[in-house]
Design an enzyme around this catalytic site. Structure first.
Site, PDB file in Angstrom:
ATOM      1  N   GLU A 297       0.801  -1.239   0.000  1.00  0.00           N
ATOM      2  CA  GLU A 297       0.000   0.000   0.000  1.00  0.00           C
ATOM      3  C   GLU A 297       0.833   1.289   0.000  1.00  0.00           C
ATOM      4  O   GLU A 297       0.603   2.179   0.810  1.00  0.00           O
ATOM      5  CB  GLU A 297      -0.976  -0.014   1.183  1.00  0.00           C
ATOM      6  CG  GLU A 297      -1.910  -1.207   1.133  1.00  0.00           C
ATOM      7  CD  GLU A 297      -2.802  -1.366   2.364  1.00  0.00           C
ATOM      8  OE1 GLU A 297      -2.847  -0.461   3.204  1.00  0.00           O
ATOM      9  OE2 GLU A 297      -3.455  -2.426   2.470  1.00  0.00           O
TER      10      GLU A 297
ATOM     11  N   GLU B  84      -6.283 -10.778  -1.090  1.00  0.00           N
ATOM     12  CA  GLU B  84      -7.110 -10.548   0.115  1.00  0.00           C
ATOM     13  C   GLU B  84      -8.590 -10.513  -0.276  1.00  0.00           C
ATOM     14  O   GLU B  84      -9.351  -9.659   0.177  1.00  0.00           O
ATOM     15  CB  GLU B  84      -6.696  -9.226   0.792  1.00  0.00           C
ATOM     16  CG  GLU B  84      -5.213  -9.149   1.116  1.00  0.00           C
ATOM     17  CD  GLU B  84      -4.784  -7.880   1.849  1.00  0.00           C
ATOM     18  OE1 GLU B  84      -5.653  -7.127   2.317  1.00  0.00           O
ATOM     19  OE2 GLU B  84      -3.565  -7.655   1.959  1.00  0.00           O
TER      20      GLU B  84
HETATM   21  O1  9MR Z   1      -7.760  -8.001   8.428  1.00  0.00           O
HETATM   22  C1  9MR Z   1      -6.868  -7.149   9.111  1.00  0.00           C
HETATM   23  C2  9MR Z   1      -7.525  -6.608  10.370  1.00  0.00           C
HETATM   24  O2  9MR Z   1      -7.746  -7.656  11.300  1.00  0.00           O
HETATM   25  C3  9MR Z   1      -6.665  -5.512  10.972  1.00  0.00           C
HETATM   26  O3  9MR Z   1      -7.361  -4.927  12.050  1.00  0.00           O
HETATM   27  C4  9MR Z   1      -6.338  -4.490   9.930  1.00  0.00           C
HETATM   28  C5  9MR Z   1      -5.447  -3.387  10.481  1.00  0.00           C
HETATM   29  O4  9MR Z   1      -5.093  -2.470   9.527  1.00  0.00           O
HETATM   30  O5  9MR Z   1      -5.673  -5.103   8.840  1.00  0.00           O
HETATM   31  C6  9MR Z   1      -6.483  -6.014   8.179  1.00  0.00           C
HETATM   32  O6  9MR Z   1      -5.840  -6.537   7.043  1.00  0.00           O
HETATM   33  C7  9MR Z   1      -5.462  -5.577   6.054  1.00  0.00           C
HETATM   34  C8  9MR Z   1      -4.230  -6.115   5.363  1.00  0.00           C
HETATM   35  O7  9MR Z   1      -3.238  -6.405   6.302  1.00  0.00           O
HETATM   36  C9  9MR Z   1      -3.720  -5.142   4.313  1.00  0.00           C
HETATM   37  N1  9MR Z   1      -4.753  -4.786   3.385  1.00  0.00           N
HETATM   38  C10 9MR Z   1      -6.029  -4.360   3.944  1.00  0.00           C
HETATM   39  C11 9MR Z   1      -6.514  -5.393   4.954  1.00  0.00           C
HETATM   40  C12 9MR Z   1      -7.887  -5.013   5.475  1.00  0.00           C
HETATM   41  O8  9MR Z   1      -7.801  -3.836   6.215  1.00  0.00           O
END
Ligand code: 9MR
Length: 371
Positions: free
Chosen positions: A155, A260
């Protein structure tokens, strides 16, 4: 002899039965149906890595052959203090993947979010350079030969394709991107290295992603693949835009992974005309329309959406390395809490009781029809 003759028909029925059972075991899972096309992965929570729930655990090995840690490999967890790494859970995650002969993906090395508090304090380029070198080298070397691919940078772009003003860009300038890829390749020359982002199937961010990867390569970095996160909606992005992205990335010789995948079925506060995103929508029935169950009509829409997406994936299976869902079942999804806390969303193929949904069968059915 007589006894054997007597039992022979029964015995053959038993053998036939167990062969059929094996056959159906082979054909009735996502990973087996899509074997030879691409890996079918899931993100694992800390509890799933710790094998806390036997039913979830058996569903995970039955259906998936690739894993990503949803949170536990992020900087704040593995590198909580400058001189301290904590690999307790990431070791378990890697052992889990090995035990179950799964493809193991590392998520994620350089990301502006979920940093440890000490990292947020880094102010100058020398300190940031030292952090990146230590962080990437230590983690990638530790799992050299065990982890199959890495999200090296996550990102780094804004939606308009420009570089995000992250702590990395602010302290180091854009050279941090190539440096991250070079450090990772040095620590494990054989592992596949990915740039991962969301919305990078949309035209402007796709261009930004392509420019970023070209620049990293021009500066001597190795980039093997691009991760399209695929946090999508029922109506968008269009199949055409997704297809254009697969073609554009693969034309650069990149492996394309959908890293994802999930599909929200809930209203989005940003789509409401005049809605202030900062307004508090928590507890609003309008924004949480299906707290008990998903209506059949939406269940069907979700199934059709998944089918059209997977149909496209199959069309381009030669370009796609992996399709990973962001969670095993609906109960675990981050989308129950984002962008509004405490909603009930239905974005995955298994429901909260771990039962396959209509969307699961629509994805499976594509493999039953001759391609
Ligand atoms: O699914 C993840 C969630 O449990 C966390 O709270 C969050 C924190 O930013 O991150 C989520 O996963 C993210 C991933 O690591 C990167 N892309 C976006 C995902 C959804 O937010």
């Amino acid at each position: 002899m007589k006894l054997i003759n007597h039992y022979l028909p029964l015995l053959s029925l038993f053998i036939l039965g167990s062969c059929n059972a094996q056959k159906s075991e082979k054909t009735t899972s996502l990973k087996n149906s899509y074997k030879g096309d691409f890996y079918i992965g899931t993100a694992l929570s800390a509890d799933q890595i710790n094998e806390k729930n036997v039913k979830e655990d058996s569903l995970i090995h039955k259906e998936f052959n690739a894993i990503t840690a949803e949170n536990i490999m992020k900087s704040m967890f593995v590198h909580p203090a400058k001189d301290k790494y904590d690999f307790t859970l990431s070791d378990k995650f890697v052992a889990y993947g090995k035990k179950n002969k799964m493809f193991i993906h590392g998520h994620t090395l350089i990301w502006h979010s979920q940093l440890a508090p000490w990292m947020e304090q880094i102010k100058d380029s020398a300190e940031m350079k030292a952090f990146m070198k230590d962080h990437i080298t230590t983690i990638v070397s530790k799992y050299k030969g065990s982890i199959n691919s890495w999200d090296v940078v996550n990102e780094a772009l804004n939606d308009d394709g420009t570089l995000r003003k992250s702590i990395f860009l602010n302290t180091l300038g854009e050279s941090y991107l190539a440096d991250a890829f070079k450090l990772a390749a040095k620590a494990d020359p054989k592992v596949d290295l990915y740039y991962n982002d969301y919305n990078n199937e949309a035209p402007a961010k796709r261009e930004g992603t392509i420019n970023l990867i070209k620049k990293v390569r021009a500066a001597g970095g190795k980039v093997d693949g691009v991760g399209i996160q695929a946090h999508w909606r029922l109506e968008s992005p269009s199949i055409e835009e997704i297809e254009k992205s697969i073609l554009a990335y693969s034309a650069l010789g990149l492996k394309v992974a959908f890293t994802e995948l999930d599909i929200t079925v809930l209203p989005n506060p940003w789509d409401l005309k005049g809605a202030d995103v900062n307004q508090n929508f928590e507890g609003s029935a309008k924004m949480n329309p299906y707290p008990k169950a998903l209506p059949d009509s939406i269940q069907t829409k979700l199934a059709e959406r998944y089918a059209s997406i997977f149909k496209l994936f199959l069309k381009h299976k030669d370009k796609i390395s992996r399709v990973t869902f962001w969670g095993v079942h609906d109960g675990q999804s981050w989308l129950n809490d984002w962008p509004i806390k405490g909603r009930t969303n239905y974005p995955l193929l298994f429901d909260t009781k771990l039962k396959p949904k209509k969307a699961y069968y629509s994805v499976m059915q594509l493999k039953e029809v001759k391609q």
